[in-house]
Design a protein around this motif. Structure first.
Motif, PDB file in Angstrom:
ATOM      1  N   LEU A   1     -12.780  25.883  48.726  1.00 53.94           N
ATOM      2  CA  LEU A   1     -12.265  27.193  48.360  1.00 53.94           C
ATOM      3  C   LEU A   1     -11.197  27.635  49.361  1.00 53.94           C
ATOM      4  CD1 LEU A   1     -12.464  29.782  46.617  1.00 53.94           C
ATOM      5  CD2 LEU A   1     -14.244  30.554  48.190  1.00 53.94           C
ATOM      6  N   PHE A   2      -9.954  27.783  48.881  1.00 53.69           N
ATOM      7  CA  PHE A   2      -8.865  28.279  49.711  1.00 53.69           C
ATOM      8  C   PHE A   2      -8.856  29.796  49.616  1.00 53.69           C
ATOM      9  CE2 PHE A   2      -7.543  24.023  48.439  1.00 53.69           C
ATOM     10  CZ  PHE A   2      -7.188  23.473  49.657  1.00 53.69           C
ATOM     11  N   THR A   3      -8.767  30.489  50.760  1.00 55.31           N
ATOM     12  CA  THR A   3      -8.876  31.946  50.762  1.00 55.31           C
ATOM     13  C   THR A   3      -7.617  32.660  51.240  1.00 55.31           C
ATOM     14  OG1 THR A   3      -9.829  31.929  52.986  1.00 55.31           O
ATOM     15  CG2 THR A   3     -11.368  31.858  51.114  1.00 55.31           C
ATOM     16  N   LYS A   4      -6.771  31.992  52.022  1.00 53.91           N
ATOM     17  CA  LYS A   4      -5.584  32.644  52.562  1.00 53.91           C
ATOM     18  C   LYS A   4      -4.653  31.602  53.164  1.00 53.91           C
ATOM     19  CE  LYS A   4      -7.990  33.361  56.898  1.00 53.91           C
ATOM     20  NZ  LYS A   4      -8.703  34.307  57.710  1.00 53.91           N
ATOM     21  N   ILE A   5      -3.460  32.046  53.460  1.00 54.60           N
ATOM     22  CA  ILE A   5      -2.481  31.253  54.203  1.00 54.60           C
ATOM     23  C   ILE A   5      -2.171  32.052  55.463  1.00 54.60           C
ATOM     24  CG2 ILE A   5      -0.146  30.292  54.191  1.00 54.60           C
ATOM     25  CD1 ILE A   5      -0.349  30.403  51.068  1.00 54.60           C
ATOM     26  N   GLN A   6      -2.093  31.380  56.591  1.00 56.17           N
ATOM     27  CA  GLN A   6      -1.711  32.073  57.815  1.00 56.17           C
ATOM     28  C   GLN A   6      -0.463  31.442  58.407  1.00 56.17           C
ATOM     29  OE1 GLN A   6      -5.357  32.166  60.265  1.00 56.17           O
ATOM     30  NE2 GLN A   6      -5.118  34.384  60.142  1.00 56.17           N
ATOM     31  N   ILE A   7       0.353  32.277  59.033  1.00 54.40           N
ATOM     32  CA  ILE A   7       1.560  31.842  59.723  1.00 54.40           C
ATOM     33  C   ILE A   7       1.426  32.285  61.170  1.00 54.40           C
ATOM     34  CG2 ILE A   7       4.066  32.075  59.871  1.00 54.40           C
ATOM     35  CD1 ILE A   7       4.027  32.808  56.872  1.00 54.40           C
ATOM     36  N   GLY A   8       1.779  31.394  62.094  1.00 53.65           N
ATOM     37  CA  GLY A   8       1.654  31.727  63.503  1.00 53.65           C
ATOM     38  C   GLY A   8       2.806  31.200  64.327  1.00 53.65           C
ATOM     39  N   CYS A   9       2.768  31.522  65.619  1.00 51.39           N
ATOM     40  CA  CYS A   9       3.857  31.134  66.513  1.00 51.39           C
ATOM     41  C   CYS A   9       3.363  30.337  67.718  1.00 51.39           C
ATOM     42  CB  CYS A   9       4.639  32.370  66.963  1.00 51.39           C
ATOM     43  SG  CYS A   9       3.686  33.513  67.962  1.00 51.39           S
ATOM     44  N   GLY A  10       2.165  29.784  67.644  1.00 54.17           N
ATOM     45  CA  GLY A  10       1.622  29.020  68.765  1.00 54.17           C
ATOM     46  C   GLY A  10       2.433  27.768  69.054  1.00 54.17           C
ATOM     47  N   GLU A  11       2.410  27.354  70.300  1.00 58.94           N
ATOM     48  CA  GLU A  11       3.098  26.127  70.726  1.00 58.94           C
ATOM     49  C   GLU A  11       2.072  25.120  71.215  1.00 58.94           C
ATOM     50  OE1 GLU A  11       6.989  26.455  72.715  1.00 58.94           O
ATOM     51  OE2 GLU A  11       6.423  28.555  72.990  1.00 58.94           O
ATOM     52  N   LEU A  12       2.178  23.891  70.741  1.00 54.18           N
ATOM     53  CA  LEU A  12       1.218  22.849  71.092  1.00 54.18           C
ATOM     54  C   LEU A  12       1.235  22.467  72.560  1.00 54.18           C
ATOM     55  CD1 LEU A  12       1.259  20.180  68.257  1.00 54.18           C
ATOM     56  CD2 LEU A  12      -0.646  21.572  69.010  1.00 54.18           C
ATOM     57  N   GLY A  13       2.403  22.268  73.094  1.00 53.93           N
ATOM     58  CA  GLY A  13       2.471  21.721  74.449  1.00 53.93           C
ATOM     59  C   GLY A  13       1.934  20.301  74.425  1.00 53.93           C
TER      60      GLY A  13
ATOM     61  N   PHE B   1       9.046  36.762  65.635  1.00 55.97           N
ATOM     62  CA  PHE B   1       8.362  35.587  66.192  1.00 55.97           C
ATOM     63  C   PHE B   1       8.925  34.327  65.568  1.00 55.97           C
ATOM     64  CE2 PHE B   1       5.876  36.680  62.455  1.00 55.97           C
ATOM     65  CZ  PHE B   1       5.527  35.458  61.892  1.00 55.97           C
ATOM     66  N   TYR B   2       8.772  33.202  66.257  1.00 51.46           N
ATOM     67  CA  TYR B   2       9.167  31.907  65.715  1.00 51.46           C
ATOM     68  C   TYR B   2       8.004  31.347  64.908  1.00 51.46           C
ATOM     69  CZ  TYR B   2      13.321  31.912  68.591  1.00 51.46           C
ATOM     70  OH  TYR B   2      14.526  32.240  69.134  1.00 51.46           O
ATOM     71  N   TYR B   3       8.260  30.949  63.703  1.00 57.12           N
ATOM     72  CA  TYR B   3       7.302  30.445  62.728  1.00 57.12           C
ATOM     73  C   TYR B   3       7.060  28.971  63.035  1.00 57.12           C
ATOM     74  CZ  TYR B   3       6.686  29.430  57.599  1.00 57.12           C
ATOM     75  OH  TYR B   3       6.299  29.050  56.352  1.00 57.12           O
ATOM     76  N   ARG B   4       5.974  28.656  63.754  1.00 54.87           N
ATOM     77  CA  ARG B   4       5.684  27.283  64.165  1.00 54.87           C
ATOM     78  C   ARG B   4       4.409  26.702  63.566  1.00 54.87           C
ATOM     79  NH1 ARG B   4       6.667  29.792  69.305  1.00 54.87           N
ATOM     80  NH2 ARG B   4       8.797  29.411  69.956  1.00 54.87           N
ATOM     81  N   GLU B   5       3.551  27.570  63.050  1.00 62.19           N
ATOM     82  CA  GLU B   5       2.255  27.116  62.524  1.00 62.19           C
ATOM     83  C   GLU B   5       2.074  27.666  61.119  1.00 62.19           C
ATOM     84  OE1 GLU B   5      -1.044  27.479  65.673  1.00 62.19           O
ATOM     85  OE2 GLU B   5       0.171  29.288  65.891  1.00 62.19           O
ATOM     86  N   ILE B   6       1.423  26.869  60.275  1.00 58.29           N
ATOM     87  CA  ILE B   6       1.056  27.363  58.948  1.00 58.29           C
ATOM     88  C   ILE B   6      -0.290  26.767  58.572  1.00 58.29           C
ATOM     89  CG2 ILE B   6       2.304  25.567  57.711  1.00 58.29           C
ATOM     90  CD1 ILE B   6       2.876  27.752  55.578  1.00 58.29           C
TER      91      ILE B   6
ATOM     92  N   LEU C   1      -3.178  28.631  66.752  1.00 63.20           N
ATOM     93  CA  LEU C   1      -3.175  29.034  68.155  1.00 63.20           C
ATOM     94  C   LEU C   1      -2.836  30.514  68.312  1.00 63.20           C
ATOM     95  CD1 LEU C   1      -1.307  26.031  69.780  1.00 63.20           C
ATOM     96  CD2 LEU C   1      -3.705  26.612  70.027  1.00 63.20           C
ATOM     97  N   GLU C   2      -1.845  30.969  67.556  1.00 62.42           N
ATOM     98  CA  GLU C   2      -1.413  32.364  67.653  1.00 62.42           C
ATOM     99  C   GLU C   2      -1.024  32.898  66.274  1.00 62.42           C
ATOM    100  OE1 GLU C   2       1.564  35.045  70.386  1.00 62.42           O
ATOM    101  OE2 GLU C   2       1.237  32.956  70.921  1.00 62.42           O
ATOM    102  N   PRO C   3      -2.016  33.250  65.450  1.00 63.40           N
ATOM    103  CA  PRO C   3      -1.705  33.755  64.114  1.00 63.40           C
ATOM    104  C   PRO C   3      -0.964  35.088  64.183  1.00 63.40           C
ATOM    105  CG  PRO C   3      -4.073  33.879  64.528  1.00 63.40           C
ATOM    106  CD  PRO C   3      -3.451  33.221  65.704  1.00 63.40           C
ATOM    107  N   LYS C   4       0.024  35.257  63.299  1.00 66.83           N
ATOM    108  CA  LYS C   4       0.807  36.492  63.257  1.00 66.83           C
ATOM    109  C   LYS C   4       0.722  37.191  61.907  1.00 66.83           C
ATOM    110  CE  LYS C   4       2.779  36.729  67.307  1.00 66.83           C
ATOM    111  NZ  LYS C   4       2.582  37.862  68.184  1.00 66.83           N
ATOM    112  N   VAL C   5       0.652  36.424  60.824  1.00 69.08           N
ATOM    113  CA  VAL C   5       0.682  36.999  59.479  1.00 69.08           C
ATOM    114  C   VAL C   5      -0.335  36.264  58.602  1.00 69.08           C
ATOM    115  CG1 VAL C   5       2.113  37.398  57.435  1.00 69.08           C
ATOM    116  CG2 VAL C   5       3.147  37.530  59.700  1.00 69.08           C
ATOM    117  N   THR C   6      -1.070  37.024  57.801  1.00 67.03           N
ATOM    118  CA  THR C   6      -1.940  36.444  56.786  1.00 67.03           C
ATOM    119  C   THR C   6      -1.301  36.716  55.432  1.00 67.03           C
ATOM    120  OG1 THR C   6      -3.915  36.740  58.123  1.00 67.03           O
ATOM    121  CG2 THR C   6      -4.244  36.495  55.757  1.00 67.03           C
TER     122      THR C   6
END
Length: 86
Positions: free
Chosen positions: A25-37, A81-86, A48-53
């Protein structure tokens, strides 16, 4: 343009269970700006750093893949923010 999946260990396990017939069951999509390093994403269970659901607007299943669509609207984003995670 579809984003090609790169699974975490937990995501790979979920995918295999879904291929075996278990409901996923998929419930949402999240976008974040975390950096892996130097850290490997494979051990993560969340961004790592969610910004928007983003709510899911549609799901299209094609074989063993699902195209999950949502619409991102930045009207409520108060800081850039820079969009780096989804």
């Amino acid at each position: 343009m579809p984003i090609q999946p790169r699974f975490t260990n937990a995501g790979k396990e979920l995918h295999l269970r879904a291929l075996g017939g278990e409901e996923l069951l998929f419930t949402k999509i999240q976008i974040g700006c975390g950096e892996l390093g130097a850290t490997s994403y494979k051990t993560f269970n969340s961004l790592l750093e969610p910004k928007v659901t983003v709510p899911i607007s549609s799901i299209k299943i094609d074989g063993d893949c699902a195209a999950i669509r949502g619409y991102f609207d930045n009207r409520k984003v108060t800081e850039g923010f820079y969009y780096r995670e989804i």
